[in-house]
Write an enzyme that holds these catalytic residues in place. Structure first.
Site, PDB file in Angstrom:
ATOM      1  CG  HIS A 290     -63.833  56.616 -32.265  1.00 22.23           C
ATOM      2  ND1 HIS A 290     -64.421  57.970 -32.494  1.00 22.23           N
ATOM      3  CD2 HIS A 290     -65.421  56.897 -31.383  1.00 22.23           C
ATOM      4  CE1 HIS A 290     -65.117  57.702 -32.986  1.00 22.23           C
ATOM      5  NE2 HIS A 290     -65.980  57.025 -32.544  1.00 22.23           N
ATOM      6  CB  CYS A 306     -67.705  55.539 -29.806  1.00 19.43           C
ATOM      7  SG  CYS A 306     -67.529  53.265 -30.506  1.00 19.43           S
TER       8      CYS A 306
END
Length: 331
Positions: A290, A306
Site C-alpha cells: 500500500h 504490510c
C-alpha cells in the site's frame, strides 16, 4: 469502495545501521544553494556521492527514477533510499553491486547526456482542489471525515513530481504556490508500463522488484517492511485484488491499538489515509502492499507487517499487476 484491515505502520522510527538515517540528515534543513542551475550543472567527478544534501545527488535520484529504479523521494540527500536504488540499478545493469556511486553507474545512467533534470510548472486551480487544513491524528476523528486530503498545495505537487515537500519548497523560496504561480520542479520518469508477472520483496535491501513473464525487471522500488516483532510474510503469496483510493478498516482485535479506540472504524480514503492512495490485497489475510502518507519515512520506520511504498510508486505498480500475480518474500 472495498475496505480493508491491513496491519500497518509503527509509530517508532528505527535507524538503519547499514544505510544510514535520512531523518538525521534532513533535520539539518535544506541547502539554499541548491537550485535549478546547480542541479543542471552538477556533474560526476569520481568518488561516492557527497555527504549530506547536494545538487549531484538530486540529479542522480532523478536519473534513477527515469531508469525505473525508484529512489523514493527526490530530495538531494545521500541516504538509505539512494544507496539502495544505486545498488538495484547496478544489479540490473550487471555492474559491480556495492550501492556506491562510481563512473560506471554515471555512464550507464547517461549522466553526461541527460535531458534537463528540472523544469518549470504553472500551478493550476485544479491543484488547489480538495486541499484542506491539518488532519486529526486520532482514527475516530478521521472516521468522521469524507476524504483525507493533502494539507497544502506543496504537499500535493511534491507527490506529483516524486519530490520531498521540503525540497520542493526550498527550490521555490517565497512561493505561495497560488494558481498561476510558476515554480521549479524536477522531471521524473513517466509511469512504467507492462504486465507484472512476479513481485519479489527483498527484505534485506528493502526493495520491491517487479518482473514481467520473461523475468526482465520492469521497475524496482524502495519499501518499508515489518519488524522482527511484527514481521512481513515469508514465502509466496498472491495478489487478490487492487483498490485505488481505498478506505481502511481499523479493527483493534486484528490491528494495533490506536489511541483509545477500541471499536471497529472505517477510515475514509485519501492521500493522507493510513494506507495512502493504493491497497494491493494479498492472499495472506490482513496483509497488503500500500501507499503511505509519509513517503520520507520508508527507510526510517518499519511497518506492522504490510509493505509500504510512496503513493506514486504504489499507483504505478497497481496499474501493472492483476489478481493472481505472485508475490515472493525473500529473507
Amino acid at each position: 469502495m472495498r475496505s480493508h484491515s491491513p496491519l500497518i505502520l509503527a509509530a517508532a522510527t528505527l535507524p538503519l545501521a547499514v544505510m544510514g538515517s535520512l531523518a538525521a540528515a534532513q533535520s539539518e534543513g535544506a541547502d539554499p544553494s541548491i537550485d535549478a542551475n546547480a542541479i543542471e550543472a552538477a556533474t560526476y567527478d569520481g568518488g561516492p556521492l557527497p555527504e549530506g544534501q547536494s545538487a549531484l545527488t538530486a540529479k542522480v535520484q532523478v536519473l534513477l527514477d527515469r531508469a525505473n529504479i525508484s529512489p523514493g523521494i527526490v530530495d538531494g540527500w545521500k541516504g538509505g533510499m539512494s544507496s539502495s536504488a544505486i545498488h538495484a540499478f547496478e544489479v540490473r545493469e550487471g555492474l559491480t553491486a556495492d550501492g556506491v556511486m562510481d563512473q560506471a553507474v554515471w555512464d550507464a545512467l547517461g549522466g553526461n547526456a541527460a535531458a534537463p533534470i528540472t523544469s518549470t510548472y504553472t500551478v493550476t486551480e485544479e491543484d488547489h482542489a480538495r486541499i484542506g487544513g491539518p488532519l486529526p491524528d486520532d482514527y475516530a476523528e478521521m472516521a468522521k471525515m469524507d476524504w483525507l486530503h493533502y494539507t497544502s498545495v506543496s504537499e500535493k505537487l511534491a507527490e506529483d513530481f516524486h519530490m520531498d515537500q521540503e525540497f520542493l519548497e526550498a527550490l521555490n523560496p517565497g512561493s505561495n504556490f497560488a494558481p498561476g504561480s510558476t515554480i521549479t520542479v524536477v522531471q521524473p520518469a513517466e509511469d512504467a508500463t507492462g504486465e507484472v508477472a512476479d513481485i519479489e520483496i527483498d527484505k534485506s535491501s528493502q526493495r520491491l522488484i517487479a518482473r514481467d513473464a520473461s523475468g526482465a525487471i520492469i521497475a524496482n522500488y524502495p519499501v518499508a517492511i515489518g519488524s522482527e516483532q511484527t514481521p512481513s510474510p515469508s514465502g509466496n503469496v498472491e495478489v487478490e485484488a487492487i483498490a485505488i483510493e481505498p478506505t481502511y478498516s481499523y479493527n483493534p482485535d486484528l490491528n494495533f491499538q490506536q489511541g483509545d479506540n477500541d471499536e471497529f472504524l472505517t477510515i475514509p480514503p485519501g492521500p493522507n489515509g493510513p494506507v495512502g492512495l493504493v491497497w494491493i490485497d494479498l492472499s495472506k489475510p490482513t496483509y497488503g502492499i500500500h501507499g503511505t502518507p509519509e513517503p520520507a519515512s520508508l527507510f526510517t520506520a518499519q511497518s506492522h507487517g504490510c509493505v509500504r511504498m510512496t503513493n506514486w510508486d504504489a499507483l504505478e505498480l497497481a496499474h501493472m499487476v492483476s489478481a493472481g500475480t505472485t508475490v515472493r518474500f525473500v529473507e
